[in-house]
Design a protein around this motif. Structure first.
Motif, PDB file in Angstrom:
ATOM      1  N   ARG A   7      78.161 135.935-147.248  1.00 25.90           N
ATOM      2  CA  ARG A   7      77.983 137.198-146.542  1.00 25.90           C
ATOM      3  C   ARG A   7      76.536 137.376-146.088  1.00 25.90           C
ATOM      4  N   SER A   8      76.384 138.061-144.984  1.00 25.67           N
ATOM      5  CA  SER A   8      75.065 138.240-144.383  1.00 25.67           C
ATOM      6  C   SER A   8      74.398 139.470-144.985  1.00 25.67           C
ATOM      7  N   ILE A   9      73.748 139.273-146.121  1.00 28.29           N
ATOM      8  CA  ILE A   9      73.058 140.336-146.850  1.00 28.29           C
ATOM      9  C   ILE A   9      71.653 139.828-147.184  1.00 28.29           C
ATOM     10  N   PRO A  10      70.609 140.620-146.975  1.00 28.79           N
ATOM     11  CA  PRO A  10      69.260 140.171-147.335  1.00 28.79           C
ATOM     12  C   PRO A  10      69.178 139.816-148.820  1.00 28.79           C
ATOM     13  N   ILE A  11      68.411 138.782-149.126  1.00 26.22           N
ATOM     14  CA  ILE A  11      68.314 138.300-150.500  1.00 26.22           C
ATOM     15  C   ILE A  11      66.860 138.183-150.915  1.00 26.22           C
ATOM     16  N   ILE A  12      66.585 138.661-152.130  1.00 22.17           N
ATOM     17  CA  ILE A  12      65.361 138.333-152.851  1.00 22.17           C
ATOM     18  C   ILE A  12      65.776 137.471-154.035  1.00 22.17           C
ATOM     19  N   ASP A  13      65.297 136.235-154.075  1.00 25.47           N
ATOM     20  CA  ASP A  13      65.531 135.402-155.253  1.00 25.47           C
ATOM     21  C   ASP A  13      64.449 135.765-156.276  1.00 25.47           C
ATOM     22  N   GLY A  14      64.853 136.452-157.328  1.00 25.69           N
ATOM     23  CA  GLY A  14      63.901 137.015-158.278  1.00 25.69           C
ATOM     24  C   GLY A  14      63.394 136.070-159.330  1.00 25.69           C
ATOM     25  N   HIS A  15      63.783 134.780-159.269  1.00 28.64           N
ATOM     26  CA  HIS A  15      63.410 133.879-160.370  1.00 28.64           C
ATOM     27  C   HIS A  15      63.368 132.445-159.862  1.00 28.64           C
ATOM     28  N   ILE A  16      62.182 132.032-159.404  1.00 31.34           N
ATOM     29  CA  ILE A  16      61.963 130.677-158.891  1.00 31.34           C
ATOM     30  C   ILE A  16      60.712 130.104-159.551  1.00 31.34           C
ATOM     31  N   HIS A  17      60.737 128.796-159.820  1.00 32.39           N
ATOM     32  CA  HIS A  17      59.576 128.110-160.401  1.00 32.39           C
ATOM     33  C   HIS A  17      58.893 127.245-159.343  1.00 32.39           C
ATOM     34  N   PHE A  18      57.574 127.222-159.417  1.00 30.42           N
ATOM     35  CA  PHE A  18      56.765 126.472-158.459  1.00 30.42           C
ATOM     36  C   PHE A  18      55.718 125.704-159.264  1.00 30.42           C
ATOM     37  N   GLY A  19      56.068 124.476-159.625  1.00 28.79           N
ATOM     38  CA  GLY A  19      55.281 123.729-160.594  1.00 28.79           C
ATOM     39  C   GLY A  19      54.118 122.942-160.046  1.00 28.79           C
ATOM     40  N   HIS A  20      54.008 122.832-158.714  1.00 32.83           N
ATOM     41  CA  HIS A  20      52.931 122.031-158.143  1.00 32.83           C
ATOM     42  C   HIS A  20      52.796 122.389-156.659  1.00 32.83           C
ATOM     43  N   PRO A  21      51.563 122.482-156.135  1.00 34.94           N
ATOM     44  CA  PRO A  21      51.402 122.852-154.716  1.00 34.94           C
ATOM     45  C   PRO A  21      52.106 121.909-153.756  1.00 34.94           C
ATOM     46  N   SER A  22      52.290 120.663-154.146  1.00 36.23           N
ATOM     47  CA  SER A  22      52.947 119.704-153.258  1.00 36.23           C
ATOM     48  C   SER A  22      54.425 120.014-153.050  1.00 36.23           C
ATOM     49  N   TYR A  23      54.987 120.929-153.843  1.00 37.21           N
ATOM     50  CA  TYR A  23      56.398 121.285-153.708  1.00 37.21           C
ATOM     51  C   TYR A  23      56.637 122.304-152.592  1.00 37.21           C
ATOM     52  N   ARG A  24      55.565 122.812-151.979  1.00 37.85           N
ATOM     53  CA  ARG A  24      55.689 123.960-151.081  1.00 37.85           C
ATOM     54  C   ARG A  24      56.665 123.716-149.934  1.00 37.85           C
ATOM     55  N   GLU A  25      56.474 122.631-149.201  1.00 38.42           N
ATOM     56  CA  GLU A  25      57.289 122.398-148.009  1.00 38.42           C
ATOM     57  C   GLU A  25      58.765 122.284-148.364  1.00 38.42           C
ATOM     58  N   HIS A 325      69.141 142.395-153.563  1.00 36.10           N
ATOM     59  CA  HIS A 325      67.765 142.809-153.267  1.00 36.10           C
ATOM     60  C   HIS A 325      67.416 144.211-153.747  1.00 36.10           C
ATOM     61  N   GLY A 326      68.368 145.122-153.782  1.00 39.58           N
ATOM     62  CA  GLY A 326      68.051 146.514-154.074  1.00 39.58           C
ATOM     63  C   GLY A 326      67.481 146.746-155.460  1.00 39.58           C
ATOM     64  N   ARG A 330      63.726 148.160-156.341  1.00 43.33           N
ATOM     65  CA  ARG A 330      63.545 149.398-157.088  1.00 43.33           C
ATOM     66  C   ARG A 330      62.610 149.208-158.284  1.00 43.33           C
ATOM     67  N   SER A 331      62.767 148.115-159.003  1.00 45.20           N
ATOM     68  CA  SER A 331      61.990 147.916-160.225  1.00 45.20           C
ATOM     69  C   SER A 331      60.649 147.237-159.985  1.00 45.20           C
TER      70      SER A 331
END
Length: 383
Positions: A7-25, A325-326, A330-331
């Motif tokens: 479904r076409s609903i805006p999403i915020i993924d509230g829990h992502i890990h980013f372990g190294h700058p090289s993972y950005r792309e 997302h809501g 809110r929090s």
């Protein structure tokens, strides 16, 4: 995911890990293909680099309207002066927020992590200044407490969990009920603590119990990040799960844990697009579709059984809007906080000094100064 079947609903993924700058792309491409507009990087301590917060803030600098950051605490205090941990943590919360972090992430309630740290009980007096400050300021917290209950039972603990070092029933790890009691004592003292318990508080098999906590603590929420066991538990009684999601539609936050596998792996392993897509598909098919479905992968899925039959609960759009997302807005906030670049540079200087001292004291621990130096130079280039 070139086409989006959901479904076409805006999403915020509230829990992502980013372990190294090289993972950005790779990470951004995965999120773009999945139509995930905004995302929250939750930062964990790092034994060789002290903190992943500067990496996450660099990502935020590049995507200021998309990227939230929940900063991890500086755990060096627990080794050097644990009796002052609460005071130091409270001060560091202010520093993280001043830099532009949007909240706090605590992984210290994971039994494997807790075992490696000289952590006092979470409800001990030494932590009181920290909990007081978090409650008074309403600072959002994503808190990992415990792990699946079967990890304490030798007969029920899955083989993949044992390989990961996640069997906790040998008497050397904190008991999960003891840790629940400590955290609930904190909530009793601070019932308005703005907390999101990761992985459904590991109570997906005990929905009545979780319901009681949600009723008692008005600002408590849970997120949907797998643990594959969560979705297996939901599948055993999908109608009960659906009723729970409808009743507590204001208390559940979407999150995938994308990047967690790379964080746990050997250095240099990038975030896997296929594994990330499976995480997204599992959660969204569970939330949006009705009836049985399977997700198959040659290497197994999220450490679980790739042949398991899950069950969708087909939530209405108005409920999905809140979960996707809501509730996070809110929090936490509708938009990420603005970076304070001089404060970030100051923190990079501090971390470089601490890492330098650690390398002198622990010359064989692989202390890494290179990335913090590069990150500081990146932020200096923005001034």
């Amino acid at each position: 995911m070139t086409s989006n079947p959901f479904r076409s609903i805006p999403i915020i993924d509230g829990h992502i890990h980013f372990g190294h700058p090289s993972y950005r792309e790779n990470l951004v491409q995965i999120l773009d293909q999945a139509n995930i507009g905004r995302f929250n990087i939750v930062c964990t301590p790092h034994m060789q680099r002290l903190s992943l917060v500067p990496d996450a803030l660099q990502l935020k600098a590049l995507f200021p309207r998309r990227c939230y950051v929940f900063g991890g605490l500086d755990i060096s205090t627990l080794f050097m002066a644990p009796q002052y941990a609460g005071e130091v943590f409270a001060h560091y919360v202010d520093s993280l927020l001043e830099m532009g972090c949007d909240g706090i992430k605590m992984i210290e309630g994971k039994p494997q992590m807790r075992k490696t740290l000289p952590i006092p009980d979470f409800d001990a007096a030494v932590y009181a200044p920290y909990w007081d400050h978090m409650a008074e300021t309403g600072t959002p917290l994503v808190f990992h407490v415990n792990d699946p209950e079967e990890f304490w039972d030798a007969e029920r603990c899955p083989g993949w969990a044992k390989k990961m070092g996640w069997f906790y029933g040998d008497g050397t790890y904190i008991n999960n009920e003891v840790q629940y009691r400590q955290v609930l004592n904190v909530l009793e003292r601070h019932p308005n603590l703005n907390v999101i318990f990761a992985h459904f508080f590991f109570l997906s098999a005990q929905l009545e119990r979780l319901s009681g906590y949600l009723d008692r603590f008005p600002n408590m929420q849970v997120d949907l990040t797998p643990g594959i066991e969560m979705y297996m538990n939901f599948a055993r009684d999908p109608q009960k799960a659906r009723e729970f999601f409808i009743k507590y539609q204001d208390r559940i936050v979407y999150g995938t844990d994308i990047g967690a596998k790379a964080l746990l792996a050997t250095p240099g392993m990038n975030i896997e697009a296929s594994e990330s897509r499976l995480r997204i598909q599992l959660i969204r098919r569970f939330l949006e579709t009705e009836g049985p479905f399977q997700l198959q992968s040659e290497e197994g899925f999220l450490f679980g059984d790739p042949e398991f039959t899950f069950q969708g609960i087909a939530l209405p759009d108005e409920v999905l809007e809140k979960i996707y997302h809501g509730n996070f807005e809110r929090s936490v906030s509708a938009q990420p906080r603005t970076l304070n670049i001089p404060a970030v540079i100051e923190e990079c200087d501090r971390q470089e000094a601490v890492l330098g001292a650690m390398r002198v004291m622990q010359p064989n621990q692989g202390i890494d100064l290179g990335l913090i130096t590069q990150t500081r130079e990146f932020f200096k280039s923005l001034t």
